[in-house]
Design an enzyme around this catalytic site. Structure first.
Site: not given
Ligand code: ARG
Ligand code: ZN
Length: 883
Positions: A128, A268, A304-305, A308, A327
């Protein structure tokens, strides 16, 4: 200067992809100095998008060495496809086809930590937002969802553990000491949720039984040295799984859930399907090495994860402009989880302080953008406080407006309606509307308009009629690209208090019946009047309870009113808020006095409030700690039109000293009462006691007495946990006791030199210390053997902490702090653009400071702008900062 400017991408240009990829079969051959990636994709034209004639298939790719392309099992000659730095295109001859591609990549040379890279001795991925295109050519966009199978092949001795998404379905050995594992993920997913890990890792295992009775295999993989530090993460995971079932009705869907801790990680953590990859700082926690804050961060990030899996994975984003869909919602969910696990009020205070000091500053700066941005150059720059934290505030307001049951009906419909889809923020709102018969047309301005709204309120008491009217006026300052704003929907949770501090019954003119003792006013107009009737005496309003909207509320309270609210408001959050706003008022007043060259004098009312709060045994000790913590320098800077950082620092320091000296006796009795030797446990009651004890110790050390020094040194030496030890170290480092300070720092480094996360703390404490010479200390620490620019945690704890927590040293008037930061940004831009770009924030805020500092900061920005081959990440921030 760069030759071509990176392109801006606009939400309004979104269209569906020309092709879909239904299946993706990947095989990774991992070697010491490279990896071969073989992909085989089942591709189908998107009938909705194909006009006359079949469109070209244009795949994304970056830094890839293309080895071969096969279309329906026929190898293509180099004339059959085109490729440039960022794409591979070809002309398919049929509507559905199989495309096989082999690429060669260099994970070891991947210092940007996007795509497949090496962290220490392991391989891992971060895809990501757009990292997958650094692995193979693909339609690297979240609306292309595919079923993946992944085979990983590597040396068995060096990489005994081979992981990917989903369930392991086959494994075996090859000649030459190599082995392989195949993973299958039954859930279609976008490429950004792909993950692979290979390494020599140890496994901590547990299980969870879901609400429907399925048993889930829970696994945390870490380097063998860290085996003892995983218990808290595992426990947090199980509590998260239970909470999501109870509060949202969401059950886990695979048979296995894995977390892997890696040391080199830009953010994180990452919610890859079934295989979450974490920064080790968000997994590891042991009482001797991690503070209470770290324990709570691990709990929050694990939650959090995990959350998701539904809000992000089962239902994902159509495009990256919708990032807050997953998010903002998931931050709201993890905040509510943490509130349920610990003290809800304290969690809210922490989040609101953070938001006001940091997200409000983002809203007021050159990178301001709506929760759903309209355009970007580099999406990595939009993993922001606005998308995450303000996005969560927006979801919180929806929760407030609908109530818990209505909100749950809405999320049930959302998950049900969109399971397996890639959707938009509009779809989320529509589900909440449809489930409740609500209309959020106007509310949606929170997604499209940037900036922090101002809400001015005035109260008028009419003794003759027993009515109290509240007049609200809202406005929102212009932000880049948005000069005019339309009124927001602002929910204001409030009560009216009588002279004893009791809540009075609320009756609104024009309404039948009573609203009880607390209500939510929904402000929708630029100007709106509410009249409360049948009041027996003049009330004092308690407004915006729990920070029910992310706005700047301005109400003309007298300091005496704030004192009254700080002592008497039945709402805990607003007691804190009253004390905080009183302190802000006092500090701002003193800054003016200081600038005018007049002697500082303390407002006794602030002391009075602190004394009362310190003596109130009915209060949660964590609340007391929050209330007696002065507003941060960063928050005072944010509040100022033009910040005088020297004056803010001097005045805040003086007030802290004055409070310490005046309240010394009371502080001692609290310190002695709480300084008990009990076995450590990571639970709210103990967090609270340590929080107050250590806040008090910080004040006591400001008295510079021998008693305070002895207590502090003793606590440093005898502490049975890192929270207490570190608090003592912070107090020593910020004290004038140079010998003890040096001894403590040396001993600490000696003892913890093999624990990178503890050394991060050691760096950060010194980088944040306000004593003169901060820059030189940081420069010296950069030479320390434990420091490296290659590790994002190290960069954050030394350079990041210096530039964002040590305002007085960073903003030294000769501009050397700025020059230092710009140098580091330029260095890092060549290796890790995401991290370089994050470090830009303090320089981007140059308009906040005096003309001399503005010039010095702009000089550094121009120097950065002039670097040839600047990454799009840094280019976007620097060009917008100078615009
Ligand atoms: N989705 C991840 C989270 O919020 C964060 C990913 C961050 N990636 C980035 N390229 N900044 O838990
Ligand atoms: Zn996230």
């Amino acid at each position: 200067m760069r030759t071509e400017q990176p392109k801006t991408i606009h939400l309004k240009d979104y269209r569906e992809p020309d092709y879909w990829i239904d299946e993706t079969h990947l095989t990774f051959e991992l070697f010491d100095d490279h990896a071969l990636v073989h992909s085989r994709m089942s591709i189908r034209v998107n009938p909705g998008e194909a006009g006359d004639g079949r469109p070209d298939l244009v795949l994304d790719g970056q830094n890839l060495e293309l080895m071969s392309v096969e279309l329906d099992d026929k190898r293509l000659a180099s004339g059959d496809f085109q490729f440039d730095e960022n794409t591979l295109s070809l002309k398919p001859e049929r509507d559905t086809f199989e495309l096989a591609i082999t690429t060669r990549i260099k994970p070891r040379e991947n210092t940007a930590l996007e795509g497949l890279y090496q962290s220490g001795s392991m391989f891992c991925t971060q895809c990501e937002a757009e990292g997958f295109r650094k692995i193979t050519y693909y339609l690297d966009r979240p609306d292309v969802m595919s079923r993946f199978t992944t085979t990983v092949i590597a040396d068995k001795g060096d990489y005994p553990v081979l992981l990917s998404n989903g369930n392991p379905i086959a494994r075996g050995d090859h000649d030459g000491g190599r082995h392989w594992v195949t993973w299958e993920d039954p859930f279609p997913k976008p490429a950004y949720l792909f993950a692979l890990v290979a390494g020599d890792l140890c496994l901590i295992q547990d299980s969870f039984t879901t609400m429907s009775g399925r048993t889930i295999d829970l696994r945390i993989y870490v380097e063998p040295d860290n085996r003892e530090q995983c218990g808290h993460a595992m426990d947090s995971l199980k509590r998260s799984m239970r909470w999501d079932e109870e509060v949202y009705g969401r059950e886990y869907d695979l048979d296995i859930f894995m977390i892997v801790a890696v040391n080199d990680f830009n953010m994180g953590a990452m919610e890859n399907k079934g295989l979450n990859v974490f920064n080790s700082s968000c997994v590891l926690a042991h009482p001797e090495t991690a503070t209470d804050a770290a324990f709570q961060r691990v709990e929050a990030v694990v939650a959090h994860e995990y959350f998701h899996n539904w809000s992000g994975n089962r239902v994902t984003c159509r495009d990256w402009f919708q990032l807050s869909l997953k998010e903002g919602f998931t931050v709201f969910r993890d905040a509510e989880f943490s509130a349920d696990m610990n003290s809800a009020t304290v969690k809210r205070i922490e989040d609101v302080s953070f938001l006001r000091a940091n997200q409000f500053a983002e809203d007021a700066g050159p990178m301001a953008h709506p929760v759903r941005p309209d355009s970007f150059i580099e999406i990595s720059n939009f993993y922001t406080l606005t998308v995450y934290e303000k996005g969560a505030e927006v979801v919180r307001m929806l929760h407030t407006l609908l109530g818990p049951e209505g909100f749950r009906k809405g999320t049930d419909l959302y998950f049900d309606r969109h399971d397996g889809q890639a959707v938009t923020c509009d779809d989320f709102i529509k589900a909440l509307e449809d489930a409740n018969g609500a209309d959020f047309t106007q509310f949606k301005r929170w997604y499209s308009q940037a900036g922090t709204p101002r809400l001015n309120a005035e109260g008028r008491w009419d003794a003759a009629t027993g009515t109290f009217s509240l007049l609200f006026r809202q406005s929102c300052p212009p932000t880049p690209g948005q000069s005019e704003k339309l009124p927001f929907v602002i929910p204001v949770r409030m009560a009216l208090l009588d002279g004893e501090g009791n809540e009075m019954p609320l009756r609104l003119a024009g309404e039948d019946g009573e609203r009880g003792s607390e209500t939510v006013l929904s402000i929708t107009e630029a100007e709106q009047l509410f009249t409360f009737t049948d009041l027996s005496e003049e009330p004092l309003p308690s407004l915006l309870r729990g920070f029910s909207a992310p706005v700047k509320l301005i109400y003309p309270y007298h300091r005496d009113d704030r004192v009254f609210l700080a002592k008497n408001d039945p709402d805990g959050f607003n007691r804190w808020e009253a004390a905080q706003s009183l302190a802000v008022d006092v500090l701002q007043g003193l800054v003016e006095i200081h600038v005018a060259g007049r002697p500082l004098m303390m407002d006794q009312r602030l002391i009075d409030v602190y004394r009362t709060v310190l003596g109130d045994d009915s209060l949660d000790p964590a609340m007391v700690a929050e209330i007696i913590r002065l507003p941060s320098e960063a928050y005072l800077v944010e509040l100022a039109e033009q910040a005088d950082i020297d004056a803010i620092h001097i005045v805040r320091d003086w007030v802290r000293h004055t409070l310490a000296v005046t309240l010394e006796e009371q502080l001692w009795s609290i310190y002695r009462r709480l300084d008990e030797r009990i076995p450590y446990s990571a639970e709210a009651v103990q967090f609270a006691r340590r929080s107050l004890k250590n806040t008090v110790l910080g004040y006591l050390m400001l008295t510079e007495s021998q008693d305070a020094l002895s207590a502090c040194v003793r606590q440093f030496v005898e502490a049975n946990n890192m929270t207490d030890r570190q608090a003592a170290l912070v107090a020593l480092v910020n004290s004038p006791f140079d010998d003890q300070k040096r001894a403590a720092l040396t001993e600490f480094a000696e003892r913890w030199k093999d624990y990178p996360l503890v050394m991060d703390q050691w760096f950060s404490i010194q980088a944040s210390a306000a004593q003169p010479g901060g820059l030189e200390r940081v420069q010296e620490l950069m030479e320390h053997p434990a420091f490296t620019l290659r590790n994002p945690n190290k960069v954050r704890s030394l350079i990041g902490a210096f530039a964002s927590q040590n305002l007085i040293n960073f903003h030294r008037s000769d501009g050397e702090g700025y020059r230092f930061l710009a140098d580091q940004i330029l260095l890092l831009d060549g290796t890790n653009p995401q991290i370089a770009s994050r470090l830009m924030t303090p320089l981007s805020r140059w308009r906040k400071y005096d003309p001399a500092r503005q010039n010095l900061m702009k000089r550094e920005l121009s120097r950065i702008m002039g670097k040839p081959e600047l990454s799009p990440d840094v280019f976007e921030v620097v060009s917008k900062s100078l615009a």
